[in-house]
Every structure is written in structure tokens, then in C-alpha cells.
Design a protein around this motif. Sequence first.
Motif, PDB file in Angstrom:
ATOM      1  N   ALA A  33     -44.372  13.587  67.753  1.00 37.21           N
ATOM      2  CA  ALA A  33     -44.716  14.995  67.537  1.00 37.21           C
ATOM      3  C   ALA A  33     -46.199  15.121  67.194  1.00 37.21           C
ATOM      4  O   ALA A  33     -46.702  14.397  66.342  1.00 37.21           O
ATOM      5  CB  ALA A  33     -43.872  15.586  66.412  1.00 37.21           C
ATOM      6  N   THR A  34     -46.900  16.019  67.888  1.00 35.69           N
ATOM      7  CA  THR A  34     -48.336  16.234  67.659  1.00 35.69           C
ATOM      8  C   THR A  34     -48.647  17.730  67.738  1.00 35.69           C
ATOM      9  O   THR A  34     -47.768  18.550  67.992  1.00 35.69           O
ATOM     10  CB  THR A  34     -49.179  15.495  68.709  1.00 35.69           C
ATOM     11  N   ALA A  36     -49.454  20.398  65.756  1.00 40.81           N
ATOM     12  CA  ALA A  36     -48.707  21.396  65.006  1.00 40.81           C
ATOM     13  C   ALA A  36     -49.549  22.654  64.827  1.00 40.81           C
ATOM     14  O   ALA A  36     -50.739  22.587  64.523  1.00 40.81           O
ATOM     15  CB  ALA A  36     -48.309  20.842  63.647  1.00 40.81           C
ATOM     16  N   MET A  49     -44.804  22.576  67.754  1.00 39.47           N
ATOM     17  CA  MET A  49     -45.263  21.191  67.821  1.00 39.47           C
ATOM     18  C   MET A  49     -45.024  20.684  69.230  1.00 39.47           C
ATOM     19  O   MET A  49     -44.022  21.020  69.857  1.00 39.47           O
ATOM     20  CB  MET A  49     -44.495  20.297  66.836  1.00 39.47           C
ATOM     21  N   THR A  75     -38.118  11.086  64.613  1.00 41.90           N
ATOM     22  CA  THR A  75     -39.370  11.468  65.263  1.00 41.90           C
ATOM     23  C   THR A  75     -40.550  10.802  64.566  1.00 41.90           C
ATOM     24  O   THR A  75     -40.582  10.690  63.338  1.00 41.90           O
ATOM     25  CB  THR A  75     -39.540  12.999  65.217  1.00 41.90           C
ATOM     26  N   PHE A  77     -43.980  11.488  63.538  1.00 39.75           N
ATOM     27  CA  PHE A  77     -44.879  12.620  63.339  1.00 39.75           C
ATOM     28  C   PHE A  77     -46.322  12.131  63.268  1.00 39.75           C
ATOM     29  O   PHE A  77     -46.691  11.388  62.363  1.00 39.75           O
ATOM     30  CB  PHE A  77     -44.515  13.376  62.063  1.00 39.75           C
ATOM     31  N   GLN A  78     -47.113  12.551  64.228  1.00 40.29           N
ATOM     32  CA  GLN A  78     -48.538  12.233  64.262  1.00 40.29           C
ATOM     33  C   GLN A  78     -49.328  13.534  64.221  1.00 40.29           C
ATOM     34  O   GLN A  78     -50.104  13.848  65.120  1.00 40.29           O
ATOM     35  CB  GLN A  78     -48.867  11.425  65.534  1.00 40.29           C
ATOM     36  N   ILE A  79     -49.071  14.321  63.183  1.00 35.61           N
ATOM     37  CA  ILE A  79     -49.681  15.644  63.053  1.00 35.61           C
ATOM     38  C   ILE A  79     -51.143  15.497  62.657  1.00 35.61           C
ATOM     39  O   ILE A  79     -51.494  14.690  61.791  1.00 35.61           O
ATOM     40  CB  ILE A  79     -48.920  16.491  62.014  1.00 35.61           C
ATOM     41  N   TYR A  95     -42.569  17.005  56.607  1.00 36.99           N
ATOM     42  CA  TYR A  95     -41.747  16.433  57.666  1.00 36.99           C
ATOM     43  C   TYR A  95     -41.619  14.943  57.447  1.00 36.99           C
ATOM     44  O   TYR A  95     -42.400  14.322  56.712  1.00 36.99           O
ATOM     45  CB  TYR A  95     -42.390  16.699  59.042  1.00 36.99           C
ATOM     46  N   ILE A 105     -37.927  18.766  59.324  1.00 38.72           N
ATOM     47  CA  ILE A 105     -39.093  19.556  58.946  1.00 38.72           C
ATOM     48  C   ILE A 105     -38.578  20.587  57.954  1.00 38.72           C
ATOM     49  O   ILE A 105     -37.610  21.302  58.258  1.00 38.72           O
ATOM     50  CB  ILE A 105     -39.732  20.259  60.154  1.00 38.72           C
TER      51      ILE A 105
END
Length: 404
Positions: A33-34, A36, A49, A75, A77-79, A95, A105
Motif C-alpha cells: 500500500a502506497t 495515501a 491508498m 498488507t 504499508f509503505q505510506i 495501520y 486501518i
Amino acid sequence: MLAIFAGFWAGMPAGAEPRPPSESKPQNEFPVATDAKLDLQGDTVRLSMMLSSVVPVEAWVQAAPDRVIVELPSTNFQIQTGARRSAGFVSGYRYGLFTADKARIILDLAQPALVGKVEVRAMRGGFGELSLELKKVGRSEFLAEAAKAKKAEVAKAPVPVVAPAGETRRTVVIDPGHGGIDPGTIVASIAEKSVVLGFGQALKEQLEASGRYRVVMTRDEDRFVSLADRVRIGQDQKADLFISIHADSLAQAQDVRGATVYTRSERATDAEAAKLAAKENEADSAAGIESREEVQDVAGILMDLARRETRTFSGVFARNLVDKLGASVKMHKIPLRSARFWVLSAPDVPSVLIELGYMSSPKDAALLTSQEWRGKAVAAVGTAIDDYFARERASVGQAAEARP
């Protein structure tokens, strides 16, 4: 030790489904996930996202505290750093992994709102886009929807964790606090969950290298484990010792520092210990779990005897641990304390909680991220464990010699 009492303790509240840590996939196999984005448009807040694949998603609301919970498969998460975390009636969101196969989340609500839409749309190239829309509503409408969501929850049967037959080594359960969607204390982008996991892994390696112990970790990666499941793992594994690892924070007292060892008691030794226990006992709330500790009066005299014996063994180890740690690292001015920690509640498992230091102290924060300091502290804990079991073996031998 105390294994005969294990069967009398049941009915712990259901939390996240306990699994052996090795069951979960490595994070490089999770969808990513990127990008956001959180925006307010009128009475609607939108969160989006980008995902590396299309995955199923669901969302619901929860009251007290008011929040929206979004659940999807595990997932990565690479926010992006600096992504907006609040907008309108959403005061913040977090998250992370929730169980071995699920991520969450959680959006905190400053005002009541309901889920207007939640979906993952298919995009070109096999990618997906998570889209969530929240609409502000009245309090009564929000509470009615939260009540429906609560009734729809179905508790999963826990997966039993069985200790291998014929094992003669002592079993030590290491419990790195927090994890996954629950980061614990965060100071200057350093999360407690990462500090204590690194310490726990280093301690596990040292104990296993000696060949004297069977070591189990409640988590060996960045994922969430409920308080009830942490306690249950210690019991299911018939642990001879349970060590929970944390790192405290006092925002208003940056000069307070040093490690502290805690045991469980119904009455806290002081106000600070009581406050810390209350905070740690609410850890499940960070993941959207409304569980509470249940203390059951079962098995009468046997259970009371188990608790007394366990408290005695816990106290012996805690005092030894303070001595060994104090010879190697900085300790708090009151190094041995007690309070009503849920994670230390197993009546048949000697348990202690180690606060490695105060992340709010610049000096402690530097040490907590130092490999040299961690090496000294791990060695001290390992020595305390060795001495504890050596004394136990000696006392058993003396008792045997005293028999007619």
C-alpha cells in the motif's frame, strides 16, 4: 512447574486469533500500500491508498472510542512520510498487521460518522485503489450502527499451541510488547514495538545458543497479538517463565530514566506503576478490540495455591533480574515495582514485565537503539534466567535430600 493447574484457567476474552509466529508469510509477499491521501470535501472525508493488487476489504464503526475500522488481507504499508493524517472529523489514523493474515486501518473520529463507501477498484496493470468515504451523522445514528457491527462480530476459536512431548528443557516465553497496528510509544519516529522486538530476538538467540532452553516468542515479527492471546500462549506452552518486554515514556518528565522490573499485584506500589499498567492494559484498544480482562474464581483452594506459588516464583526472579540488570545498565530509582498488569495474569506461569527504559529520555532513547547497550542488557537478563533456574534446581535437590 505449576503445570497441573493449567487446566483450571479458561475463559480468557477472545482477541486476535493466536497463531504460531512462523505461520505468517514474509512481508515481501504481501500486497503493498502506497500513496495515501486523506481529504475533506463538505461533510465527507475520503481516504485513498494505491495497492499493488486488488484485495477484498470491509469496514465498520466502533464506539467508545469512536472510530472506523477497515480490514483487508495482510498488507505491507509503505505510506509516504509526511502524508496527511487528519482531516475534518478524522483526528488521525494508523495501520498495520492485525493477525497473521489480516491488516487494519483504524481512523479515529472526533465526531460521529458512518461508512458511505468502501471498495478496492481495479486499476490498469493489475493494481488496485482503496477508496473509503466517511459521512458525518448524528450521535444516535452512529451508535445504532456501532451496535449492529458489534452484534455481527463472531469470536474465532483459538488455535491451540501444544508444547512438544518429551521436552526436558525449561520453556521461556518472550513477549515483545505491542506490534503491528499497535506501535506502542513513538518518540522521534522510533516505535516501541520495534525496539522491544529487536531486544526479544536478541535474547532468544542468546538463550537458544546455550542449549538449555526452549524459547517461544509471542511474536517474532511486526504483527499484533492481543493481551489475552499473549497470556494464553504462555499457558499453552506450559512456560516455566514469561518475560514481557516494553519501553516506557513520560512526556512531562524527560529526566526520568532507567530500566524497571514489574511483577503483578492487585494493588500498585505507586501511582506511576498504576498509570503504566492502565495504559498497557488498554493495548488491545489500539487494534479495535473491545476485550477486558476477566478474573474468574475457579478451582477454589487449588487456584489460590497456584497464584501464591506463582507470585513467589515471579518475585524471586524479579529481584534476581534487578540485581543482574543493575550491574550492567542504568536502573530507575525504584527498580522493582508491581501493578495489575493483564499480561502477567496467568496464575500458573511465573511472569515479569521489563521496562527497558524511558523513550522520552534522550539518554535512554539513545541507549535503547544502541547495539552495545542491548548486548549488555540481554546478557544480564540471560544471566538472571540462568541463576533463577539454577537456584530452583538446587532447592529441589535440597528438598529431596531432606526426605526421610
